[in-house]
Design a protein around this motif. Sequence first.
Motif, short mmCIF file in Angstrom:
data_model
loop_
_atom_site.label_atom_id
_atom_site.label_comp_id
_atom_site.label_asym_id
_atom_site.label_seq_id
_atom_site.Cartn_x
_atom_site.Cartn_y
_atom_site.Cartn_z
N ARG A 218 0.84 -1.20 0.00
CA ARG A 218 0.00 0.00 0.00
C ARG A 218 0.87 1.25 0.00
O ARG A 218 0.67 2.18 -0.78
CB ARG A 218 -0.91 -0.02 1.23
N ARG B 160 2.58 1.89 -3.30
CA ARG B 160 1.69 2.45 -4.33
C ARG B 160 1.49 3.96 -4.12
O ARG B 160 1.37 4.72 -5.07
CB ARG B 160 0.31 1.80 -4.25
N GLU B 161 1.46 4.35 -2.82
CA GLU B 161 1.14 5.75 -2.53
C GLU B 161 2.37 6.66 -2.51
O GLU B 161 2.26 7.84 -2.78
CB GLU B 161 0.43 5.83 -1.17
N ILE C 96 4.21 -5.62 -5.90
CA ILE C 96 4.90 -4.38 -6.30
C ILE C 96 5.28 -4.46 -7.77
O ILE C 96 5.09 -3.52 -8.54
CB ILE C 96 6.15 -4.16 -5.41
N PHE D 193 2.23 -3.95 -9.88
CA PHE D 193 1.83 -2.53 -9.88
C PHE D 193 2.72 -1.73 -10.84
O PHE D 193 2.25 -0.92 -11.63
CB PHE D 193 1.93 -1.99 -8.44
N GLU D 194 4.03 -2.01 -10.79
CA GLU D 194 4.96 -1.28 -11.66
C GLU D 194 4.66 -1.58 -13.12
O GLU D 194 4.70 -0.69 -13.97
CB GLU D 194 6.40 -1.69 -11.34
N THR E 283 1.51 0.29 -14.16
CA THR E 283 1.66 1.74 -14.29
C THR E 283 2.87 2.11 -15.16
O THR E 283 3.23 3.27 -15.25
CB THR E 283 1.85 2.38 -12.90
#
Length: 631
Positions: free
Chosen positions: A431, A434-435, A459, A462-463, A466
Amino acid sequence: MIEDLLPSLGFALFERRDDGLFDPIGITPEWLPVTTNPVDLGEDFPVLGMFLSDCEEEWTGQSDIWDQSVPAGGKRSLLARATVAKDRRFIAVHLLPQVMNEWQQKGANLGLSKERIEKDKREIERLNRELARATQAKSDFLAAMSHEIRTPLNAIIGMADVLSGTALTADQKKCVEVFQRNGMGLLTLINDILDLSKVEAGKVELEITEFDLHDVISRAMEVVDVRVRAKALSLRQVVAPDVPVRLMGDPNRLRQILINLLGNSIKFTEKGGLEVRVVCDPDDRRPGRLRFGVSDTGIGIPRDKLGAIFESFSQADSSTTRKYGGTGLGLAISKQLVELMDGRIWVESEVGVGSVFCFTAGFQVLEGAAAPPPAEKTAAVRSLEELESLCAGLRILLADDSEDNRYLIFSYLKEAQVTIDVAENGEIAVRMFREGHYDIVLMDVEMPVMDGYQATGEIRRFEADTQAQPAPVLALTAHAFAEMAVRGREAGFTALLTKPIRKITLLEGLVDHAPKNRVRHADTSYAPAVASGRNVVEVEDGMEDVVPAYLDKRRAEIPVYLAALDRADFDTIRNLGHKMKGTGTGYGFPVLTEIGGVLEQAAKTGEAALIRESLRRLQLYVESVDLKYSR
Ligand code: ADP
C-alpha cells in the motif's frame, strides 16, 4: 466292475445326493477313510467343506490339495474335482503321486516367495518414500530453525557492532567483544549444520565454471595463513608437473574442502609444517581425475578412530572440543562434497607423527584458451563514511515485522541522512509503495499477513500496470538456502541480503542497487570529492600545523603495519589501530577513526585478510586527502 478299479487308479468317486450327502461309487479306497455311508464329505474332510459350498452353483473346479492321515499310517496328498455328467453331480477325489505333490508344494512355495518379494519391494518403496519425507522434514526444520536463530542473532551481532562503535569503557568493550566473538561462533555452527543438511538433502548443486587450480589452492592457503604464522608452522603447496591446472568444476567447494582440511591440520599441529599436494589420480587415469593430499606433522589419529571421524558430530577424542574447539562437522561436510565431485576421501595417520587427508575428485580439463584472470574484486574499496555519503537522500521503504530488526537498520543508517518509512508487514508495504515514491525497498521475507515474496510480486505487478521503472527490492532473509535465491529471483527481488546483515553490507547493498541518478546526485559534502577520487577535508582553525603532520605519520605507519602483519605481530597492529581510532576524528578524519577501529578489532581476532584490506583502504585514503584551509 469298472467302478471297483477306480481306487487302484488313484480315484475315489462320489455322487452328490439331494440331501447334500454323497453316495460312494464302487469301493471306497483305504487311502480315503470315510466314517458313514452315505458319506458326509464336508464333515469328514474339512478342507472340502469350503470347496463344496463354493462350487455348489456350477459344480465345477478343483479344491486345494490337502494332506490326509490314513489308517495304515502316514499321510497322503489328495485333491478333489467337481464334475457334472448327464445332470448328475460327481466329486472325484485324486490320490496324488508323491512327486507331483512335491512340485505342487514347491510351486506354492515359489508363489509364496514371489509374493514375499513383491511385499518386500513395496515395503522398501514405502520406506524410501518415508525417508525422503523425513529428509525433507529435517531440511525444512533446519531451514526454519536457522531462520529462528539467525533473526535474533542478527540483532545480537548487529547491536554489538553498533555498540562497539560508541564510546565505551575498557570493561564494556570486553563485554561487547564477547558478544561479537560468540555471536560469530554460533553463526559458524549454524552455517555448518545447514551446509551439511543441504548436501544430505541433495540441495547442493555444484557450480561448473572455469578455474585455475593454483589460484584455488593459494586462496585456501591465504585464508589459513594467519593461523599458520601464529603457530610458526610452515605451509607449502606441491602440484605435480603433469597435473592440468586449468579446469572446469566448482572452485568454491574445492576451496571449502581444502580450507576444512588445512584448518584441522593447523588446529592439531603444534610444530612442523603442512603441505598441500596434488597429483593425477594414480588409480584412475582419466583426464581431470586428481588426488589431493593435505598432510601435517600433528598429533595424529588413533587407528580405531580413523573411520568414525568422517561421521557428523564425531571427534577422535571426546576431550577434543574442550581442548581444540570444533563441532565434528567439518569432515562430514568435506566427505559429502568430495562425493558430489565423484571422489572419495580417506585418511592415513600415525599418533604422534601426523596425518595425511587424501581425496580424489574429477574435473573437466580445459585446453588451449588462456587462463581466466583471477576473480579479483575490481570495485573500489569504499569506507563506511563514503558509502553513507553516497546513500544520502535515498528514500527507503523498510518492510519488517520485527521491531529489533527495524531498530538495527535505523541504527545502521543513522549517519546516512536517508529517510526511512516503515511497514509492519507486506500488505502495508504494498500500500505504501503504491502511494509513496521510494528509491529502494528493504523487504523482510517472512512477515505475517503478507510475506515478502507476495508483496514483491504485488509491487512488480503494480509497476508493470503503471509502466513505472522497477524499484530495487532488497530481500532481508535469515534463510541461507540456495533455493531461496531462486525463489527470490522468481518473486522479483533485486538482491538478497542474508542475515545477520552487517552495516557495511547493508550500505553497499543500498549504494550498489539504488537507482544510479539517486546515488550519484546525493547532495553531500563528500560525494563530489569521492566522485573525483579525492577526499577534501577542511582543516579547523588553529590545527593548520598539526593536521598535515598527523597525516604524514599515518602514511609512515603503513609499512610498520605491513611488517607486523608479516611476522603475525598482532599486538603492534592492535596498538596502532587503537591509537588511530582514538585520534582520527579529533584531527578531522572520522574515516581514520573507523579504519583504526577495524584494524584493532581484526588484530584481536587475527583476521589477516581484513587487516590487509583495511591497510589498502588506509593507503587509498591518506593518499587521496586534500586539505582545505579556511585562511
Ligand atoms: P572438528 O570441528 O571437531 O575439527 P572435523 O569433522 O573437522 O570436526 O574433525 C573430526 C575429528 O577428526 C576432530 O575432532 C579430530 O579428532 C579429528 N581430526 C581431524 N583432522 C585431524 C588432523 N589433521 N589431525 C588430528 N586429528 C584430526
